[in-house]
Scaffold this motif. Sequence first.
Motif, mmCIF file in Angstrom:
data_model
loop_
_atom_site.group_PDB
_atom_site.id
_atom_site.type_symbol
_atom_site.label_atom_id
_atom_site.label_comp_id
_atom_site.label_asym_id
_atom_site.label_seq_id
_atom_site.Cartn_x
_atom_site.Cartn_y
_atom_site.Cartn_z
ATOM 1 N N GLN A 51 52.909 56.015 43.602
ATOM 2 C CA GLN A 51 51.557 55.518 42.677
ATOM 3 C C GLN A 51 50.575 54.631 41.723
ATOM 4 O O GLN A 51 49.922 53.127 42.275
ATOM 5 N N LEU A 52 50.975 54.932 41.226
ATOM 6 C CA LEU A 52 50.471 53.765 39.971
ATOM 7 C C LEU A 52 51.276 52.439 39.639
ATOM 8 O O LEU A 52 50.784 51.825 39.760
ATOM 9 N N ILE A 53 52.620 52.222 40.107
ATOM 10 C CA ILE A 53 53.191 50.944 40.571
ATOM 11 C C ILE A 53 52.119 50.286 41.937
ATOM 12 O O ILE A 53 51.894 49.416 41.732
ATOM 13 N N ILE A 54 51.683 51.209 42.569
ATOM 14 C CA ILE A 54 50.805 50.238 44.008
ATOM 15 C C ILE A 54 49.629 50.108 43.065
ATOM 16 O O ILE A 54 48.978 48.466 43.814
ATOM 17 N N GLU A 55 49.321 51.019 42.717
ATOM 18 C CA GLU A 55 47.586 50.679 41.419
ATOM 19 C C GLU A 55 48.286 49.116 40.878
ATOM 20 O O GLU A 55 46.939 48.726 41.211
ATOM 21 N N ARG A 97 46.549 43.805 39.872
ATOM 22 C CA ARG A 97 47.028 42.449 40.001
ATOM 23 C C ARG A 97 46.768 41.165 40.457
ATOM 24 O O ARG A 97 45.836 40.701 40.061
ATOM 25 N N LYS A 98 46.346 41.976 42.086
ATOM 26 C CA LYS A 98 45.944 40.829 42.860
ATOM 27 C C LYS A 98 44.435 40.857 42.891
ATOM 28 O O LYS A 98 43.874 39.808 43.128
ATOM 29 N N VAL A 99 43.226 42.025 42.640
ATOM 30 C CA VAL A 99 42.335 41.752 42.106
ATOM 31 C C VAL A 99 42.061 41.028 40.618
ATOM 32 O O VAL A 99 41.431 39.701 40.738
ATOM 33 N N LEU A 100 42.965 41.251 39.949
ATOM 34 C CA LEU A 100 42.740 40.166 38.476
ATOM 35 C C LEU A 100 42.980 38.419 39.312
ATOM 36 O O LEU A 100 42.458 37.487 38.438
ATOM 37 N N LYS A 101 44.084 38.214 39.724
ATOM 38 C CA LYS A 101 44.349 37.181 39.937
ATOM 39 C C LYS A 101 43.436 36.000 41.119
ATOM 40 O O LYS A 101 42.789 35.125 40.893
ATOM 41 N N ARG A 102 42.901 36.950 42.079
ATOM 42 C CA ARG A 102 41.300 36.512 42.804
ATOM 43 C C ARG A 102 40.387 36.419 41.710
ATOM 44 O O ARG A 102 39.947 35.030 42.383
ATOM 45 N N GLU A 103 40.176 37.246 40.957
ATOM 46 C CA GLU A 103 38.951 36.403 40.201
ATOM 47 C C GLU A 103 39.161 35.419 38.954
ATOM 48 O O GLU A 103 37.744 35.114 39.104
ATOM 49 N N ASN A 104 40.635 35.796 38.321
ATOM 50 C CA ASN A 104 40.860 34.435 38.039
ATOM 51 C C ASN A 104 40.830 33.547 38.301
ATOM 52 O O ASN A 104 40.614 32.194 38.949
ATOM 53 N N GLY A 105 41.522 33.286 39.999
ATOM 54 C CA GLY A 105 41.466 31.716 40.542
ATOM 55 C C GLY A 105 39.829 31.575 41.226
ATOM 56 O O GLY A 105 39.680 30.178 41.301
ATOM 57 N N PHE A 106 39.179 32.412 41.584
ATOM 58 C CA PHE A 106 37.566 32.467 41.548
ATOM 59 C C PHE A 106 36.748 31.138 40.262
ATOM 60 O O PHE A 106 36.125 30.372 40.828
ATOM 61 N N ALA A 107 37.540 31.958 39.248
ATOM 62 C CA ALA A 107 36.804 31.429 38.053
ATOM 63 C C ALA A 107 37.817 30.407 37.996
ATOM 64 O O ALA A 107 37.474 29.889 36.143
ATOM 65 N N ALA A 108 38.466 29.749 38.189
ATOM 66 C CA ALA A 108 39.597 28.445 38.092
ATOM 67 C C ALA A 108 38.546 26.898 37.598
ATOM 68 O O ALA A 108 37.936 26.572 38.086
#
Length: 123
Positions: free
Chosen positions: A38-42, A47-58
């Motif tokens: 469960q922790l691995i999945i979380e 990480r996906k959320v962080l990548k998305r947020e960093n992608g919008f602030a590119a």
Amino acid sequence: MNDIFQRMEELEAQLLHVQTEYGSLKYKIKELLEQNQQLIIENEQLRKVLKRENGFAAPEGTSEEPAASAGQAKESSGAAHGVGEGYDNLARLYHEGFHICNVYYGHLRMEGDCLFCLSFLSK
């Protein structure tokens, strides 16, 4: 002679105690493996959320076309299935290693594929 039987009874009691301890350790290991999964999945989701947020602030000058095409691919795959978001979520959970059948729902799959889960996915 009596001493031998007494010693065998003591040994049997010790074996029962060790067997009980072994069972509790096995159960605890199973709980820890489920928690770890469960922790691995979380962690992956964060990480996906962080990548998305960093992608919008590119910064300017970077291409946003890959993000747009990924969104279009996601929409088209959902439309192709026509099943719905719930089915996709259950399929994702199953592929991440969890049971989705009514027998073991939410438990970590320890021994490969589950026939109950697979029959549920095929419906």
